[in-house]
Design an enzyme around this catalytic site. Structure first.
Site, PDB file in Angstrom:
ATOM      1  N   THR A 291      31.768   3.032 -33.078  1.00  0.00           N
ATOM      2  CA  THR A 291      30.333   2.941 -32.788  1.00  0.00           C
ATOM      3  C   THR A 291      29.909   1.484 -32.726  1.00  0.00           C
ATOM      4  O   THR A 291      30.583   0.601 -33.274  1.00  0.00           O
ATOM      5  CB  THR A 291      29.476   3.548 -33.916  1.00  0.00           C
ATOM      6  OG1 THR A 291      29.700   2.787 -35.118  1.00  0.00           O
ATOM      7  CG2 THR A 291      29.801   5.013 -34.147  1.00  0.00           C
ATOM      8  N   ASP A 292      28.764   1.262 -32.140  1.00  0.00           N
ATOM      9  CA  ASP A 292      28.086  -0.008 -32.366  1.00  0.00           C
ATOM     10  C   ASP A 292      27.493   0.059 -33.783  1.00  0.00           C
ATOM     11  O   ASP A 292      27.427   1.124 -34.395  1.00  0.00           O
ATOM     12  CB  ASP A 292      27.016  -0.269 -31.302  1.00  0.00           C
ATOM     13  CG  ASP A 292      26.709  -1.770 -31.181  1.00  0.00           C
ATOM     14  OD1 ASP A 292      26.988  -2.527 -32.138  1.00  0.00           O
ATOM     15  OD2 ASP A 292      26.175  -2.179 -30.132  1.00  0.00           O
ATOM     16  N   TRP A 293      27.054  -1.076 -34.292  1.00  0.00           N
ATOM     17  CA  TRP A 293      26.653  -1.152 -35.700  1.00  0.00           C
ATOM     18  C   TRP A 293      25.409  -0.302 -35.976  1.00  0.00           C
ATOM     19  O   TRP A 293      24.351  -0.510 -35.370  1.00  0.00           O
ATOM     20  CB  TRP A 293      26.456  -2.625 -36.093  1.00  0.00           C
ATOM     21  CG  TRP A 293      27.720  -3.166 -36.715  1.00  0.00           C
ATOM     22  CD1 TRP A 293      27.830  -3.735 -37.957  1.00  0.00           C
ATOM     23  CD2 TRP A 293      29.054  -3.146 -36.179  1.00  0.00           C
ATOM     24  NE1 TRP A 293      29.149  -4.048 -38.207  1.00  0.00           N
ATOM     25  CE2 TRP A 293      29.922  -3.703 -37.145  1.00  0.00           C
ATOM     26  CE3 TRP A 293      29.621  -2.686 -34.996  1.00  0.00           C
ATOM     27  CZ2 TRP A 293      31.304  -3.826 -36.968  1.00  0.00           C
ATOM     28  CZ3 TRP A 293      30.998  -2.811 -34.794  1.00  0.00           C
ATOM     29  CH2 TRP A 293      31.814  -3.373 -35.772  1.00  0.00           C
ATOM     30  N   ALA A 295      24.968   2.727 -35.182  1.00  0.00           N
ATOM     31  CA  ALA A 295      24.642   3.648 -34.085  1.00  0.00           C
ATOM     32  C   ALA A 295      25.233   5.033 -34.329  1.00  0.00           C
ATOM     33  O   ALA A 295      25.182   5.879 -33.451  1.00  0.00           O
ATOM     34  CB  ALA A 295      25.151   3.095 -32.759  1.00  0.00           C
TER      35      ALA A 295
END
Ligand SMILES: *[C@@H]1O[C@H](CO)[C@@H](O)[C@H](O)[C@H]1NC(C)=O
Ligand SMILES: *[C@@H]1O[C@H](CO)[C@@H](O)[C@H](O)[C@H]1NC(C)=O
Ligand SMILES: *[C@@H]1O[C@H](CO)[C@@H](O)[C@H](O)[C@H]1NC(C)=O
Ligand SMILES: *[C@@H]1O[C@H](CO)[C@@H](O)[C@H](O)[C@H]1NC(C)=O
Ligand SMILES: *[C@@H]1O[C@H](CO)[C@@H](O)[C@H](O)[C@H]1NC(C)=O
Ligand SMILES: *[C@@H]1O[C@H](CO)[C@@H](O)[C@H](O)[C@H]1NC(C)=O
Ligand SMILES: *[C@@H]1O[C@H](CO)[C@@H](O)[C@H](O)[C@H]1NC(C)=O
Ligand SMILES: *[C@@H]1O[C@H](CO)[C@@H](O)[C@H](O)[C@H]1NC(C)=O
Ligand SMILES: CC(=O)N[C@H]1CO[C@H](CO)[C@@H](O)[C@@H]1O
Length: 885
Positions: A291-293, A295
């Protein structure tokens, strides 16, 4: 609007997290229902199960070792390595759990694309957009090599780059500058070259952000609002936004990061069609999807949708308490039978296999820096309430001689847009008056704003997580003063009163345009250039106009994240020369002045178009504004962005995509086209997908005891563990044995599939990369101007006129940069076009199709300067022709 500042300095972080939690706890609003639904027709179809990794030949050895190792792991070890241990719980921006018993350490994931973020003794490389503007494949690779060495030297296992999404669809998009330009082929080649360079050093590259992540505002899911939904059709996805990811997967990227936004209403971190379907099955991706941070917004659904790693581990809200959708909960989901052990095995194996693939099992350094503090010692777990103290910074200097490649990139990116009467280069004895605060490094300190969240002094990079600290800045004014004999600097953006200039005096005016990540607002721009638009910041346009009114000879130098509109001054007769130096990083000075004074000819070319007016772009590429509920960003322009749109609409830009002048002039001649592979309308059948060794792992739900906390284990508050309390584990196991079914999504299945027709290992059906044609030509420095210089021949494809598919007039397919050619000297250049380059994505066939008919391959030095054309029908080429646009 609530801005979540997740990159505040450590002290503030705890406070702002606490504040956020209070806000949320006292909020009665809950999740508001979307007012605007995803427009009709945009659907994210189910795609299950998550394809196993481990069926590509070049990954076989790594998978074989990984399967052996994962076969020995307990459930808690498997779920430990697939998640971060919590925000600010270790030295890096992301830190996974370990399986030390089996030799798997905690892995360090670190920003960002242009350098090791938030630490010292590193190189601040030129940004992606600058790298794209070099059009130099070798330099793209060399920069990757240097970046890889620095990440490894600091002990980071993952390089969180390169960024190829944002693609640059929106001229105002805040993070376009982290990528390489508004074209999928330029992005794809630059991304792939970066990945090769980085990974050859043993560092795992993380291609991001998958995908359609084209604006910053309203990107994140929070209690008030889901992240915006990018709604785009299948063909646009394949031909534009997925294209550079396919190239990066083909280059062997070890990891891919999803984005914050949704696609067709489904968040990318749990979008099964995107991860299972497009990335893992069609593109045959063998590595790790993270994931993005913050997210990560669900546990079971994201696992089923193919996510392999959750970063930095926590749920977004309330982050303060140390909760996660995975770790404890993923262990529970496995015991209670909701996430099949097969999926857990696959996640763990993908992670371990990638680690083996890069050779990180052999003497890889541990992190020796802290992204949380510059002190030598500090808390080992900065966001815990109480933490032991560790030596966290060893100040390892990883710069080596990387300033050489950094300077070369900065220099070869410099794009000369205008040079009336061959005004440049100038003599070092010219009387120079220099204007603009951008000419000098920030006098309050080169790293004085957190993550570069200000535009003060030289603009060497944009702001946010894609920035890095400068070790120093070679600023233009110092370099000018070193080289030229008579320099007067006016360190201001308001035109000062100056003595009457002589007619040969030269004014050099520095102007900027900045953007960055939505976590900061800078001069009222919320990441995107929502406030400044495409105008120069700090009244730069006025500064140029006033200088042009006073001086007869004005040179404009632009440091910018993307296109700016130059109409108010570019055609003034005293504006003799305009140079876009993009975002040069630390080597901003000599890289520029060597060009100004003619030691080197400029050789950069625009990685985007510069329009006459922002209105020349489709309205659908404007920044979308606030909506109650989920904001909808619908790609009605389809494949028509940047020059693809302008050419179709018949709108001339001020400076076209690919434009860039030289002090020399080049002739293209002796062109020939060779057919290499005969093309059928659809590619030959893909190779069969072999059974993955992951399938040999035990898929029985293990005993609950594999998940128990070790007795007497001393927990750190807020740290995320994959172990469970015995009672919870036993209960979950009982649920698993009871046969209670999870409410699986529609279309759910656990049976591995053969994969789609267009699919294949490492990017898709390998036949897509068969070279269909090569075009060879001679590039000659005509000698005019008596300069040695590098040329950039660019190949664009024009599809058959009678094709049933609507295609842009021209599309970039390959490019090359010559060595510096002495006056009169020539080089032979060969450009290649693959089957994919001559295909369109047919949404019904779900395959790449070569429409029959005559293809024209145009070659020239800019998209609007195509002087050579080759025909696939006649097999011949003609030089000295008029281009198609
Ligand atoms: C989004 O919806 C469009 C239109 O139905 C479809 O063509 C496309 O494949 C969908 N994309 C994803 C990622 O779900
Ligand atoms: C998970 O990782 C943490 C951090 O390295 C470690 O302390 C813990 O022992 C690991 N758990 C397991 C099950 O190995
Ligand atoms: C930090 O990196 C240096 C050089 O890469 C290495 O010598 C050192 O052992 C590393 N520190 C740790 C704690 O691994
Ligand atoms: C299993 O645990 C997960 C995580 O807590 C939960 O989401 C899921 O609903 C549980 N499944 C069942 C069948 O109870
Ligand atoms: C420097 O240039 C200014 C004009 O810009 C001129 O007046 C002055 O005499 C020059 N000084 C020298 C030392 O040449
Ligand atoms: C170029 O310079 C000439 C004079 O040298 C001037 O007449 C003309 O307007 C200039 N053109 C541009 C585009 O600036
Ligand atoms: C698979 O795992 C189950 C549960 O741990 C165990 O009982 C069984 O013996 C294992 N099977 C094999 C072939 O190892
Ligand atoms: C061309 O440049 C070279 C080196 O810069 C110089 O020696 C030579 O005299 C120049 N020739 C002409 C015709 O100006
Ligand atoms: C060689 C070098 O630049 N060393 C620096 C590394 O970082 C420390 C802390 O910022 C500096 O004190 C050193 O000068």
């Amino acid at each position: 609007m609530v801005t979540l500042d997740f990159a505040a300095p450590p002290g503030l972080r705890a406070l702002s997290l606490l504040f956020l939690s209070c806000l949320i706890n006292t909020s009665s609003a809950g999740v508001l229902q979307p007012r605007d639904d995803v427009p009709a027709g945009y659907v994210s179809a189910p795609y299950y199960p998550a394809p196993h990794g481990g069926w590509a030949d070049d990954w076989a050895e790594a998978y074989s070792k990984a399967v052996d190792l994962v076969g020995q792991m307990t459930l808690a070890e498997k779920t430990n390595i697939s998640s971060g241990v919590g925000f600010f719980m270790g030295p890096c921006v992301g830190n996974t759990g370990s399986a030390l018993r089996l030799g798997i350490p905690q892995l360090c994931l670190q920003d960002g694309p242009l350098g090791v973020r938030t630490t010292d003794n590193v190189t601040a490389f030129p940004a992606g957009i600058t790298t794209g503007a070099t059009w130099n494949k070798d330099l793209m690779y060399e920069r990757g090599v240097a970046l890889g060495q620095e990440f490894k030297g600091k002990g980071a296992n993952f390089y969180l780059g390169p960024s190829v999404g944002a693609l640059g669809r929106k001229p105002r998009g805040g993070r376009n500058w982290e990528g390489f330009g508004s074209d999928p082929v330029l992005q794809g080649i630059a991304g792939a070259q970066t990945i090769k360079g980085v990974q050859e050093q043993g560092v795992i590259a993380t291609l991001k952000h998958l995908t359609a992540n084209e604006q910053e505002m309203y990107r994140m899911y929070n209690v008030f609002q889901p992240g915006y939904s990018s709604n785009l059709d299948d063909r646009t996805m394949h031909e534009l936004y997925l294209w550079p990811f396919a190239e990066g997967v083909r280059a062997g990227t070890g990891a891919v990061m999803t984005s914050y936004n949704a696609i067709n209403g489904s968040a990318t971190s749990q979008n099964a069609y995107l991860i299972n379907g497009l990335l893992k099955d069609e593109l045959g991706f063998q590595g790790i999807v993270m994931t993005d941070w913050l997210a990560h917004i669900s546990g079971v659904p994201s696992a089923l949708a193919g996510l392999d790693m959750n970063m930095p581990g926590d749920t977004m809200i309330p982050i303060i308490f140390g909760t996660s959708y995975w770790m404890y909960e993923l262990t529970r989901s496995a015991l209670n039978g909701s996430v099949p052990m097969d999926r857990i095995n696959d996640m763990a194996t993908r992670i371990v296999a990638t680690w083996y693939k890069m050779g990180q099992d052999k003497d890889y350094p541990r992190p020796n820096f802290s992204s949380n503090t510059r002190d030598r010692e500090g808390p080992c777990y900065p966001s815990a309430l109480i933490s032991p103290t560790c030596v966290v910074n060893q100040y390892v200097n990883v710069q080596a001689d990387h300033k050489v490649v950094a300077k070369q990139v900065a220099q070869e990116a410099i794009t000369l847009l205008k040079n009336n009467g061959s005004f440049l280069p100038i003599s070092t004895s010219a009387h120079l008056s220099v204007f603009g605060t951008d000419a000098q490094a920030d006098s309050q300190g080169i790293n004085s704003c957190t993550d570069k969240s200000c535009n003060r002094g030289l603009l060497g990079m944009g702001w946010g997580s894609g920035s890095a600290d400068y070790p120093y800045i070679d600023d233009p004014i110092s370099s000018l003063k070193r080289k030229a004999s008579n320099v007067t600097y006016y360190n201001t953006d308001s035109f000062p009163s100056v003595p009457a200039p002589g007619k040969d005096d030269v004014a050099i005016v520095f102007i900027t345009s900045d953007s960055g990540e939505n976590s900061y607002t800078v001069e009222n721009n919320h990441g995107d250039r929502d406030s400044s638009g495409l105008a120069a910041w700090h009244n730069g346009d006025t500064l140029v106009q006033k200088a042009a009114a006073k001086y007869s000879n004005v040179i404009v130098v632009v440091h910018t994240v993307g296109p700016i509109v130059m109409e108010s001054w570019v055609n003034l007769p005293s504006v003799k020369a305009v140079l876009v130096a993009h975002l040069p990083g630390q080597e901003a000075g000599d890289s520029l002045t060597e060009v100004l004074f003619g030691e080197v000819s400029p050789s950069g070319h625009l990685p985007y178009s510069i329009p006459v007016s922002e209105d020349d772009y489709p309205a659908s590429t404007d920044i979308i504004t606030f909506a109650l509920g989920q904001a909808q960003d619908t790609y009605t322009e389809g494949i028509y962005i940047d020059y693809r749109h302008l050419n179709k609409a018949g709108v001339k830009p001020r400076f076209a995509f690919g434009h860039g002048l030289s002090y020399a002039s080049f002739e293209l001649s002796d062109a020939s086209i060779a057919s290499v592979t005969e093309l059928s309308m659809v590619p030959p059948a893909r190779p069969a997908k072999p059974t993955s060794p992951v399938a040999s792992l035990n898929t029985t739900i293990p005993a609950a005891s594999e998940a128990y906390y070790p007795s007497g284990f001393n927990r750190i508050w807020r740290y995320l563990y994959s172990w469970m309390d015995q009672g919870d584990a036993d209960k979950a196991y009982a649920v698993g044995q009871s046969g209670t079914e999870y409410a699986y999504p529609a279309g759910y299945s656990e049976e591995q599939k053969p994969g789609p027709t267009a699919g294949g290992p490492n990017g898709g059906n390998p036949a897509l990369w068969d070279v269909a044609y090569t075009v060879s030509l001679t590039v000659t420095n005509s000698g005019a101007g008596n300069f040695s210089a590098k040329a950039v021949p660019q190949a664009y494809v024009q599809f058959p006129a009678d094709s049933p598919y609507d295609t842009p007039p021209i599309q970039l397919r390959d490019f090359a940069k010559t060595e510096a050619l002495a006056p009169g000297a020539s080089a032979t250049v060969t450009l290649s076009l693959t089957r994919k380059d001559l295909s369109v994505w047919d949404t019904e066939l779900q395959n790449w199709v070569v429409p029959p008919g005559e293809y024209k391959i145009w070659v020239g030095q800019a998209s609007d300067d195509l002087t050579v054309v080759c025909s696939t029908e006649t097999g011949s080429c003609e030089a000295g022709v008029e281009g198609p646009v």
